[in-house]
Design a protein around this motif. Structure first.
Motif, mmCIF file in Angstrom:
data_model
loop_
_atom_site.group_PDB
_atom_site.id
_atom_site.type_symbol
_atom_site.label_atom_id
_atom_site.label_comp_id
_atom_site.label_asym_id
_atom_site.label_seq_id
_atom_site.Cartn_x
_atom_site.Cartn_y
_atom_site.Cartn_z
ATOM 1 N N LYS A 328 0.833 -1.210 0.000
ATOM 2 C CA LYS A 328 0.000 0.000 0.000
ATOM 3 C C LYS A 328 0.863 1.254 0.000
ATOM 4 O O LYS A 328 0.630 2.201 -0.761
ATOM 5 C CB LYS A 328 -0.931 -0.023 1.209
ATOM 6 N N LYS A 329 1.881 1.274 0.846
ATOM 7 C CA LYS A 329 2.765 2.439 0.912
ATOM 8 C C LYS A 329 3.605 2.561 -0.352
ATOM 9 O O LYS A 329 3.757 3.653 -0.913
ATOM 10 C CB LYS A 329 3.683 2.324 2.136
ATOM 11 N N ARG A 330 4.115 1.445 -0.818
ATOM 12 C CA ARG A 330 4.965 1.465 -2.016
ATOM 13 C C ARG A 330 4.161 1.861 -3.250
ATOM 14 O O ARG A 330 4.678 2.546 -4.134
ATOM 15 C CB ARG A 330 5.592 0.079 -2.210
ATOM 16 N N SER A 331 2.901 1.444 -3.314
ATOM 17 C CA SER A 331 2.048 1.810 -4.435
ATOM 18 C C SER A 331 1.839 3.312 -4.497
ATOM 19 O O SER A 331 1.799 3.909 -5.582
ATOM 20 C CB SER A 331 0.701 1.091 -4.312
ATOM 21 N N LEU A 332 1.717 3.949 -3.334
ATOM 22 C CA LEU A 332 1.579 5.404 -3.299
ATOM 23 C C LEU A 332 2.830 6.070 -3.858
ATOM 24 O O LEU A 332 2.748 7.026 -4.646
ATOM 25 C CB LEU A 332 1.324 5.870 -1.863
ATOM 26 N N TYR A 333 4.007 5.550 -3.478
ATOM 27 C CA TYR A 333 5.256 6.097 -4.008
ATOM 28 C C TYR A 333 5.301 5.979 -5.533
ATOM 29 O O TYR A 333 5.713 6.913 -6.235
ATOM 30 C CB TYR A 333 6.458 5.341 -3.414
ATOM 31 N N VAL A 334 4.884 4.821 -6.063
ATOM 32 C CA VAL A 334 4.905 4.592 -7.504
ATOM 33 C C VAL A 334 4.017 5.591 -8.226
ATOM 34 O O VAL A 334 4.399 6.161 -9.262
ATOM 35 C CB VAL A 334 4.465 3.147 -7.826
ATOM 36 N N GLN A 335 2.818 5.822 -7.704
ATOM 37 C CA GLN A 335 1.891 6.747 -8.352
ATOM 38 C C GLN A 335 2.447 8.168 -8.382
ATOM 39 O O GLN A 335 2.317 8.865 -9.395
ATOM 40 C CB GLN A 335 0.548 6.721 -7.617
ATOM 41 N N ILE A 336 3.081 8.581 -7.298
ATOM 42 C CA ILE A 336 3.664 9.936 -7.264
ATOM 43 C C ILE A 336 4.817 10.034 -8.260
ATOM 44 O O ILE A 336 4.927 11.017 -9.014
ATOM 45 C CB ILE A 336 4.136 10.284 -5.838
ATOM 46 N N GLU A 337 5.673 9.037 -8.280
ATOM 47 C CA GLU A 337 6.810 9.057 -9.191
ATOM 48 C C GLU A 337 6.361 9.092 -10.654
ATOM 49 O O GLU A 337 6.892 9.854 -11.464
ATOM 50 C CB GLU A 337 7.700 7.837 -8.951
ATOM 51 N N ASN A 338 5.367 8.288 -10.995
ATOM 52 C CA ASN A 338 4.891 8.259 -12.379
ATOM 53 C C ASN A 338 4.180 9.547 -12.763
ATOM 54 O O ASN A 338 4.156 9.917 -13.935
ATOM 55 C CB ASN A 338 3.973 7.055 -12.595
ATOM 56 N N ALA A 339 3.621 10.241 -11.790
ATOM 57 C CA ALA A 339 2.975 11.526 -12.076
ATOM 58 C C ALA A 339 3.999 12.576 -12.485
ATOM 59 O O ALA A 339 3.675 13.535 -13.198
ATOM 60 C CB ALA A 339 2.183 12.001 -10.863
ATOM 61 N N TYR A 340 5.249 12.415 -12.055
ATOM 62 C CA TYR A 340 6.305 13.377 -12.374
ATOM 63 C C TYR A 340 7.350 12.785 -13.329
ATOM 64 O O TYR A 340 8.477 13.266 -13.403
ATOM 65 C CB TYR A 340 7.005 13.833 -11.085
ATOM 66 N N GLN A 341 6.948 11.755 -14.069
ATOM 67 C CA GLN A 341 7.928 11.073 -14.915
ATOM 68 C C GLN A 341 8.478 11.962 -16.031
ATOM 69 O O GLN A 341 9.594 11.746 -16.510
ATOM 70 C CB GLN A 341 7.298 9.824 -15.524
ATOM 71 N N GLN A 342 7.719 12.981 -16.458
ATOM 72 C CA GLN A 342 8.202 13.861 -17.524
ATOM 73 C C GLN A 342 9.398 14.698 -17.083
ATOM 74 O O GLN A 342 10.140 15.214 -17.919
ATOM 75 C CB GLN A 342 7.073 14.772 -18.010
ATOM 76 N N THR A 343 9.578 14.849 -15.783
ATOM 77 C CA THR A 343 10.740 15.593 -15.278
ATOM 78 C C THR A 343 11.888 14.662 -14.893
ATOM 79 O O THR A 343 12.940 15.134 -14.469
ATOM 80 C CB THR A 343 10.347 16.441 -14.051
ATOM 81 N N LYS A 344 11.664 13.348 -15.038
ATOM 82 C CA LYS A 344 12.669 12.374 -14.614
ATOM 83 C C LYS A 344 12.906 11.341 -15.710
ATOM 84 O O LYS A 344 12.910 10.135 -15.469
ATOM 85 C CB LYS A 344 12.225 11.681 -13.329
ATOM 86 N N LEU A 345 13.099 11.826 -16.917
ATOM 87 C CA LEU A 345 13.193 10.928 -18.064
ATOM 88 C C LEU A 345 14.567 10.273 -18.166
ATOM 89 O O LEU A 345 15.592 10.876 -17.827
ATOM 90 C CB LEU A 345 12.911 11.709 -19.354
#
Length: 556
Positions: A328-345
């Protein structure tokens, strides 16, 4: 075109295989054999995360880097042996790397990561490891009862102690710089993974030590697979009615911006082979019969995707309450990271594609058409500008002819026409092309062996903008699997503070498949995620000894 010769014994067993003179080459111990180890960053993933891998292709006897295959394959298959992800990897000195992004369509379950070379398929030898994936968005997470206990990985993992891997500190703050130190003055191939330690390994993950200590049962394949010695090997066949298929000339060109052209010749069975040893970007190729009666033939490109072996032992995925909370906690991290993937290409490491072939003979003549009066038609350019080139009517078709340096021509050998990297077998079809788009014309004014075919001269034409489009039909165009491009993976540098306002919930802090051990040190930055992290270095010495070392640190 002159080719670098393959060692004699490889040519010998190639001939033995192709001609069927050695029906039991699969069982022979005289030929070199291979095995593959794949170092991955984990064996447990959530959708939206990335499975990173490095392939080590080894000599099966010495465990040193294999010099045989130049191509490897890696797949993620489900418990029905269906391939979910598949990639082709170029090998250099036995190693290659890539990644699978696990998209939202991937279902919760147990998968198997397999890797192999075509040569390994003769012995039905595969690297295989169970991979456990949880999709918290598509399925309800079932909690196991007390009889199903998950295996956890110990913080005191046995190590090889080749490198004395350690961190400069044991505790760090969020976004602090972390430095790992290691030593060792021997040649090595290394890969490193740094990720959050969750203590939820579903089963013990394979490492380089356990891999070399394991035994695999080999069985002979029902058919023969040739090793990809120089690059990708493509195998096909032509068929027709009431016409021979022996010694027919075949041409291959890539559809797109690539400048690769190949020729081959069919054997007694009407089969042909092409080896691609240069980088390309297109997945579409044009394959044509280079004969006057080309329309009579049907071309088949053999599909080698289907594997003979059926994989079993997909251990069931059970989840405990502790694992559910972690997910549950790790899934939240994944969603946040993927939301900002355009800045972390990630960055693709682009290999320069091939320019038009320059044949490099002293008798070549190059015409840059801007140096002459411009003509609108190819026919006018041929007559008014090109010396010793003319158009001839033969067998109801118009073809280009070329005199060599001795002012001789040949009615037995064709003149090869290449336009923007494409082999043009039907010269007449090019006469309607807009000559104003042509940049230059190169003439090879002598007999020339291009691949498997001899020509009386070559006419190579380059346009300004790669304007020439070949005639592509369902009968002569094919889709292939191209090698995956290497990447430089995103790693923030908080010393310059450019991303200070961007959330950072990376649980995979660092991955490098080509660790440069010259400085015996590597640095990266922590994220906003707190907890225990593990750094793992794996690889092999040049003598074939496994390297597997870990160190742990915490972020507070």
């Amino acid at each position: 075109m002159m080719k670098k010769l393959t060692p004699f014994y490889f040519i010998l067993f190639f001939n033995m295989i192709i001609t069927g003179q050695n029906n039991d080459f699969n069982t022979s111990n005289h030929f070199p054999q291979e095995k593959i180890y794949a170092h991955t960053n984990s064996n447990f993933f959530l959708n939206g995360e990335t499975l990173f891998y490095k392939i080590y292709c080894l000599d099966a006897r010495t465990n040193s880097p294999s010099q045989l295959s130049k191509i490897a394959y890696i797949e993620l298959i489900d418990n029905e042996n269906k391939s979910i992800y598949k990639q082709k990897i170029s090998l250099e000195n036995g190693v290659g790397n890539g990644d699978f992004f696990l998209n939202s369509a991937t279902k919760t379950g147990t998968y198997k990561l397999i890797s192999y070379t075509q040569w390994m398929r003769n012995k039905q030898t595969f690297f295989e490891e169970n991979i456990f994936i949880v999709n918290p968005f598509l399925s309800k997470l079932t909690i196991a009862d007390s009889t199903h206990q998950q295996k956890t990985e110990s913080l005191h993992t046995p190590q090889t102690n080749f490198l004395n891997l350690s961190s400069d500190k044991k505790k760090y703050g969020q976004r602090d710089k972390i430095t790992l130190n290691f030593d060792g003055d021997f040649a090595k191939n290394l890969s490193i993974s740094v990720k959050k330690y969750d203590s939820i390994e579903i089963e013990s993950k394979i490492n380089s030590i356990s891999f070399l200590n394991s035994k695999s049962l080999n069985t002979n394949a029902t058919k023969e697979y040739l090793p990809e010695l120089r690059g990708e090997l493509y195998h096909g066949k032509i068929t027709t009615i009431n016409t021979t298929t022996v010694n027919k000339k075949i041409g291959l060109s890539f559809i797109g911006e690539n400048k690769i052209s190949k020729t081959s010749i069919t054997n007694a069975k009407g089969e042909f082979y092409f080896t691609i040893d240069k980088p390309y970007s297109s997945e579409n190729v044009l394959i044509e019969v280079l004969e006057e009666d080309a329309e009579k033939y049907t071309i088949t490109l053999f599909n080698t995707d289907e594997l003979e072996k059926k994989f079993t032992d997909f251990n069931e995925l059970y989840l405990t309450e502790n694992i559910r909370k972690t997910i549950k906690k790790r899934s939240l991290y994944v969603q946040i990271e993927n939301a900002y993937q355009q800045t972390k290409l990630n960055t693709l490491l682009i290999t320069p594609l091939n320019t038009p072939v320059f044949f490099g003979n002293k008798n070549n003549v190059i015409y840059n058409l801007d140096d002459y009066n411009r003509f609108k038609t190819v026919k006018e350019v041929t007559i008014e500008i090109l010396q010793d080139v003319w158009l001839s009517k033969e067998n109801n078709r118009t073809v280009f002819r070329l005199r060599d340096i001795n002012l001789e021509s040949s009615s037995e050998l064709e003149t090869l026409l290449i336009v923007d990297g494409y082999i043009v077998s039907n010269h007449e079809s090019f006469l309607g092309f807009d000559a104003l788009k042509i940049k230059s014309i190169e003439l090879v004014k002598e007999k020339y062996q291009f691949g498997a075919k001899n020509y009386h001269g070559i006419i190579q034409i380059s346009t300004f903008k790669n304007d020439y489009k070949p005639i592509v039909t369902a009968k002569n165009s094919f889709t292939i699997l191209k090698p995956s491009a290497e990447k430089a993976y995103f790693s923030p540098d908080y010393s310059v503070d450019k991303l200070s306002k961007i959330p950072d919930f990376r649980t995979q802090l660092f991955w490098n498949a080509n660790l440069n051990s010259a400085s015996n040190q590597i640095s990266f930055f922590a994220s906003d995620v707190k907890g225990t992290f593990e750094a793992t270095i794996e690889g092999f010495t040049k003598e074939g000894l496994p390297i597997y070392e870990k160190t742990f640190f915490t972020v507070e």
